[in-house]
Write a protein that holds these residues in place. Structure first.
Motif, mmCIF file in Angstrom:
data_model
loop_
_atom_site.group_PDB
_atom_site.id
_atom_site.type_symbol
_atom_site.label_atom_id
_atom_site.label_comp_id
_atom_site.label_asym_id
_atom_site.label_seq_id
_atom_site.Cartn_x
_atom_site.Cartn_y
_atom_site.Cartn_z
ATOM 1 N N LYS A 204 6.485 -31.891 38.315
ATOM 2 C CA LYS A 204 5.965 -32.678 39.425
ATOM 3 C C LYS A 204 5.401 -33.991 38.903
ATOM 4 O O LYS A 204 4.665 -34.008 37.915
ATOM 5 C CB LYS A 204 4.879 -31.920 40.169
ATOM 6 C CG LYS A 204 4.400 -32.643 41.404
ATOM 7 C CD LYS A 204 3.320 -31.973 42.243
ATOM 8 C CE LYS A 204 2.858 -30.648 41.893
ATOM 9 N NZ LYS A 204 1.772 -30.127 42.735
ATOM 10 N N GLU B 136 4.834 -38.323 45.703
ATOM 11 C CA GLU B 136 4.871 -37.049 45.000
ATOM 12 C C GLU B 136 6.323 -36.596 44.948
ATOM 13 O O GLU B 136 6.987 -36.504 45.980
ATOM 14 C CB GLU B 136 4.013 -36.009 45.711
ATOM 15 C CG GLU B 136 3.956 -34.706 44.948
ATOM 16 C CD GLU B 136 2.922 -33.740 45.516
ATOM 17 O OE1 GLU B 136 3.157 -32.526 45.388
ATOM 18 O OE2 GLU B 136 1.913 -34.203 46.067
ATOM 19 N N ASP C 229 8.971 -25.927 36.706
ATOM 20 C CA ASP C 229 8.381 -26.731 37.779
ATOM 21 C C ASP C 229 7.933 -28.049 37.162
ATOM 22 O O ASP C 229 7.152 -28.052 36.195
ATOM 23 C CB ASP C 229 7.170 -26.022 38.408
ATOM 24 C CG ASP C 229 7.581 -24.839 39.249
ATOM 25 O OD1 ASP C 229 8.536 -24.984 40.031
ATOM 26 O OD2 ASP C 229 6.946 -23.772 39.117
ATOM 27 N N LYS D 195 3.341 -37.313 40.500
ATOM 28 C CA LYS D 195 2.712 -37.914 41.671
ATOM 29 C C LYS D 195 1.823 -39.051 41.214
ATOM 30 O O LYS D 195 1.401 -39.112 40.056
ATOM 31 C CB LYS D 195 1.930 -36.886 42.484
ATOM 32 C CG LYS D 195 0.734 -36.280 41.801
ATOM 33 C CD LYS D 195 0.071 -35.270 42.726
ATOM 34 C CE LYS D 195 -1.146 -34.662 42.043
ATOM 35 N NZ LYS D 195 -1.865 -33.761 42.938
ATOM 36 N N PRO E 74 8.391 -33.485 43.556
ATOM 37 C CA PRO E 74 8.470 -32.172 42.912
ATOM 38 C C PRO E 74 9.920 -31.820 42.549
ATOM 39 O O PRO E 74 10.860 -32.258 43.221
ATOM 40 C CB PRO E 74 7.940 -31.237 43.998
ATOM 41 C CG PRO E 74 8.304 -31.916 45.282
ATOM 42 C CD PRO E 74 8.287 -33.404 45.000
#
Length: 182
Positions: free
Chosen positions: A43, A27, A41, A45, A29
């Motif tokens: 991210k 993951e 934001d 993963k 971020p």
């Protein structure tokens, strides 16, 4: 990994093995403030490596200078989770607001996971070993692994092919120079 070996006869062995599913997950971020707009934001993963549950049975028979082996493993590829990265992107309006106001997302995007469509497979294996003298050993083996992936013509395509593996070996023993055996 759990295994069990049964010795029904002095020349014959039978083994059962279970190896549990394993995976390497990640993951990553990232958060960035964008001047006069808000916050980004981002991210990513997913799964970098995945191996299925595997149930194997194998047998070996040894007589004089010969050793014969055979086995098969059932691999549960049908349980494979999507391996494409799960990507989430959000941008809010926090820099555009008056103090005390609640930020809302201006952009909120997430990809949709695609089912892998894999199927369970059986991988057969066989081997032979011959020791013509006390110091030399000849070995050979083969396995066939069908592809667990469907034909590459769907929404997402993962290329894989069936594989046949053949191995040959020669072993030599030359005493115990370090004196480790009795």
């Amino acid at each position: 990994l759990i295994g069990m070996t049964v010795l029904p006869h002095a020349d014959w062995r039978l083994a059962l093995v279970w190896r549990a599913e394993s995976s390497v997950r990640y993951e990553l971020p990232l958060a960035v403030d964008i001047d006069q707009v808000g916050r980004l934001d981002f991210k990513v993963k997913g799964i970098g490596l995945w191996l299925p549950d595997s149930y194997a049975v194998a047998t070996s028979w040894q007589r004089n200078r010969w050793l014969l082996t055979a086995g098969a493993a059932w691999q549960r590829w049908s349980q494979m989770p999507p391996i494409a990265p799960d990507v989430t992107v959000r941008i809010d309006n926090s820099q555009l607001l008056q103090p005390g106001s609640k930020a809302i997302d201006l952009i909120a995007v997430r990809n949709v996971p695609v089912a892998m469509g894999t199927r369970d497979i059986v991988v057969p294996r066989a081997g032979i070993e011959f020791a013509p003298t006390d110091g030399w050993t000849l070995r050979g083996g083969a396995q066939y692994r069908p592809t667990p992936f469907p034909k590459a013509d769907g929404e997402a395509n993962y290329l894989d092919a069936a594989a046949t593996t053949v191995a040959l070996g020669l072993g030599a023993t030359s005493g115990d120079p370090l004196g480790l055996t009795r």
